[in-house]
Scaffold this motif. Structure first.
Motif, PDB file in Angstrom:
ATOM      1  N   GLU A  18      -5.883  -6.692  -4.445  1.00 27.09           N
ATOM      2  CA  GLU A  18      -6.438  -6.393  -3.122  1.00 27.09           C
ATOM      3  C   GLU A  18      -5.589  -5.351  -2.399  1.00 27.09           C
ATOM      4  OE1 GLU A  18      -5.693  -9.601  -4.117  1.00 27.09           O
ATOM      5  OE2 GLU A  18      -7.735 -10.130  -4.675  1.00 27.09           O
ATOM      6  N   GLU A  19      -4.279  -5.487  -2.501  1.00 26.75           N
ATOM      7  CA  GLU A  19      -3.395  -4.517  -1.857  1.00 26.75           C
ATOM      8  C   GLU A  19      -3.543  -3.141  -2.499  1.00 26.75           C
ATOM      9  OE1 GLU A  19       0.387  -7.253  -0.463  1.00 26.75           O
ATOM     10  OE2 GLU A  19       0.219  -6.691  -2.571  1.00 26.75           O
ATOM     11  N   TRP A  20      -3.648  -3.111  -3.820  1.00 26.55           N
ATOM     12  CA  TRP A  20      -3.789  -1.835  -4.514  1.00 26.55           C
ATOM     13  C   TRP A  20      -5.097  -1.144  -4.117  1.00 26.55           C
ATOM     14  CZ3 TRP A  20      -0.388   1.170  -6.613  1.00 26.55           C
ATOM     15  CH2 TRP A  20      -0.798   2.232  -7.416  1.00 26.55           C
ATOM     16  N   ASP A  21      -6.180  -1.922  -4.041  1.00 25.54           N
ATOM     17  CA  ASP A  21      -7.455  -1.344  -3.618  1.00 25.54           C
ATOM     18  C   ASP A  21      -7.355  -0.775  -2.203  1.00 25.54           C
ATOM     19  OD1 ASP A  21      -8.637  -1.909  -6.051  1.00 25.54           O
ATOM     20  OD2 ASP A  21      -9.613  -3.741  -5.344  1.00 25.54           O
ATOM     21  N   LEU A  22      -6.642  -1.462  -1.342  1.00 26.80           N
ATOM     22  CA  LEU A  22      -6.408  -0.969   0.013  1.00 26.80           C
ATOM     23  C   LEU A  22      -5.631   0.349  -0.027  1.00 26.80           C
ATOM     24  CD1 LEU A  22      -6.240  -1.571   3.205  1.00 26.80           C
ATOM     25  CD2 LEU A  22      -3.972  -2.442   2.641  1.00 26.80           C
ATOM     26  N   LEU A  23      -4.549   0.373  -0.777  1.00 26.29           N
ATOM     27  CA  LEU A  23      -3.721   1.582  -0.880  1.00 26.29           C
ATOM     28  C   LEU A  23      -4.489   2.741  -1.505  1.00 26.29           C
ATOM     29  CD1 LEU A  23      -0.324   0.002  -1.974  1.00 26.29           C
ATOM     30  CD2 LEU A  23      -0.867   1.051   0.239  1.00 26.29           C
ATOM     31  N   MET A  24      -5.406   2.451  -2.399  1.00 22.51           N
ATOM     32  CA  MET A  24      -6.189   3.518  -3.042  1.00 22.51           C
ATOM     33  C   MET A  24      -7.056   4.262  -2.032  1.00 22.51           C
ATOM     34  SD  MET A  24      -6.242   3.396  -6.737  1.00 22.51           S
ATOM     35  CE  MET A  24      -7.893   3.804  -7.052  1.00 22.51           C
ATOM     36  N   ARG A  25      -7.387   3.634  -0.923  1.00 25.66           N
ATOM     37  CA  ARG A  25      -8.214   4.304   0.085  1.00 25.66           C
ATOM     38  C   ARG A  25      -7.407   5.268   0.949  1.00 25.66           C
ATOM     39  NH1 ARG A  25     -10.716  -1.120   1.191  1.00 25.66           N
ATOM     40  NH2 ARG A  25      -9.735  -0.993   3.218  1.00 25.66           N
ATOM     41  N   VAL A  26      -6.082   5.116   0.967  1.00 21.08           N
ATOM     42  CA  VAL A  26      -5.248   5.920   1.870  1.00 21.08           C
ATOM     43  C   VAL A  26      -5.294   7.418   1.560  1.00 21.08           C
ATOM     44  CG1 VAL A  26      -2.878   6.303   2.660  1.00 21.08           C
ATOM     45  CG2 VAL A  26      -3.776   3.981   2.468  1.00 21.08           C
ATOM     46  N   PRO A  27      -5.057   7.857   0.314  1.00 19.65           N
ATOM     47  CA  PRO A  27      -5.095   9.313   0.077  1.00 19.65           C
ATOM     48  C   PRO A  27      -6.446   9.928   0.417  1.00 19.65           C
ATOM     49  CG  PRO A  27      -4.156   8.183  -1.825  1.00 19.65           C
ATOM     50  CD  PRO A  27      -4.693   7.131  -0.903  1.00 19.65           C
ATOM     51  N   HIS A  50      -2.501  -2.401   7.935  1.00 17.34           N
ATOM     52  CA  HIS A  50      -2.495  -3.106   6.649  1.00 17.34           C
ATOM     53  C   HIS A  50      -1.552  -2.421   5.663  1.00 17.34           C
ATOM     54  CE1 HIS A  50      -5.828  -5.352   8.248  1.00 17.34           C
ATOM     55  NE2 HIS A  50      -6.468  -4.224   8.468  1.00 17.34           N
ATOM     56  N   VAL A  51      -1.584  -1.103   5.661  1.00 18.46           N
ATOM     57  CA  VAL A  51      -0.724  -0.339   4.760  1.00 18.46           C
ATOM     58  C   VAL A  51       0.741  -0.517   5.154  1.00 18.46           C
ATOM     59  CG1 VAL A  51      -0.111   1.996   4.011  1.00 18.46           C
ATOM     60  CG2 VAL A  51      -2.513   1.307   4.140  1.00 18.46           C
ATOM     61  N   ARG A  52       1.029  -0.478   6.450  1.00 18.66           N
ATOM     62  CA  ARG A  52       2.406  -0.705   6.915  1.00 18.66           C
ATOM     63  C   ARG A  52       2.929  -2.049   6.418  1.00 18.66           C
ATOM     64  NH1 ARG A  52       1.005   1.945  11.695  1.00 18.66           N
ATOM     65  NH2 ARG A  52       0.309   0.024  12.648  1.00 18.66           N
ATOM     66  N   GLY A  53       2.109  -3.083   6.536  1.00 21.39           N
ATOM     67  CA  GLY A  53       2.525  -4.399   6.071  1.00 21.39           C
ATOM     68  C   GLY A  53       2.744  -4.437   4.573  1.00 21.39           C
ATOM     69  N   CYS A  54       1.827  -3.837   3.861  1.00 19.62           N
ATOM     70  CA  CYS A  54       1.901  -3.785   2.390  1.00 19.62           C
ATOM     71  C   CYS A  54       3.164  -3.065   1.921  1.00 19.62           C
ATOM     72  CB  CYS A  54       0.667  -3.025   1.921  1.00 19.62           C
ATOM     73  SG  CYS A  54      -0.020  -3.572   0.409  1.00 19.62           S
ATOM     74  N   PHE A 112       6.771   8.342   1.278  1.00 22.79           N
ATOM     75  CA  PHE A 112       5.346   8.201   0.954  1.00 22.79           C
ATOM     76  C   PHE A 112       4.501   8.925   2.005  1.00 22.79           C
ATOM     77  CE2 PHE A 112       1.332   5.921   1.631  1.00 22.79           C
ATOM     78  CZ  PHE A 112       0.744   6.091   0.391  1.00 22.79           C
ATOM     79  N   CYS A 113       4.801   8.696   3.268  1.00 25.11           N
ATOM     80  CA  CYS A 113       4.035   9.323   4.352  1.00 25.11           C
ATOM     81  C   CYS A 113       4.162  10.840   4.318  1.00 25.11           C
ATOM     82  CB  CYS A 113       4.480   8.782   5.704  1.00 25.11           C
ATOM     83  SG  CYS A 113       4.025   7.058   5.954  1.00 25.11           S
TER      84      CYS A 113
END
Length: 129
Positions: A11-20, A90-94, A107-108
């Motif tokens: 779930e976290e990876w799917d969330l992170l995949m949306r960031v770029p 969510h990304v900050r927490g992850c 990363f940012c």
């Protein structure tokens, strides 16, 4: 050695995949559409993720590229349902649970570099239109 992907739940990876994608969509959507130059810049990063300077961003771009080449693009690619403001807490927490401040900053910064590169690829720059 643990891969970047193995540090996160599915779930976290799917969330992170949306960031770029959210970052480049934000830059590219300033004029209301994604033009061919911007699309080509995004494709370059998806095809050669090592261009990104951060290992986590490289892993995300690599998997995004593989999924898109296989015709299994991520949900929310074309819409703005999940923009950066929605994703940020969510990304900050992850990331905060796994990386120190310097790694999160790296990363940012790398993400901003990719987004800026996409923006520079716009056909609207330098009076082309």
């Amino acid at each position: 050695m643990v891969s970047e992907r193995d540090r996160f739940s599915s779930e976290e990876w799917d969330l992170l995949m949306r960031v770029p994608l959210a970052a480049v969509a934000l830059v590219a959507s300033v004029d209301g559409r994604l033009d061919p130059g911007e699309r080509a810049a995004i494709t370059r990063y998806l095809d050669n993720s090592k261009q990104a300077s951060n290992p986590l961003l490289q892993a995300l771009l690599s998997e995004l590229g593989a999924r898109m080449r296989a015709g299994v693009g991520p949900k929310g690619l074309a819409d703005r349902e999940h923009d950066l403001r929605d994703l940020a807490p969510h990304v900050r927490g992850c990331l905060g649970r796994r990386y120190d401040q310097q790694e999160r900053n790296d990363f940012c910064r790398s993400l901003v570099d990719v987004a800026e590169d996409v923006g520079r690829a716009s056909e609207k720059r330098f009076g082309k239109r």
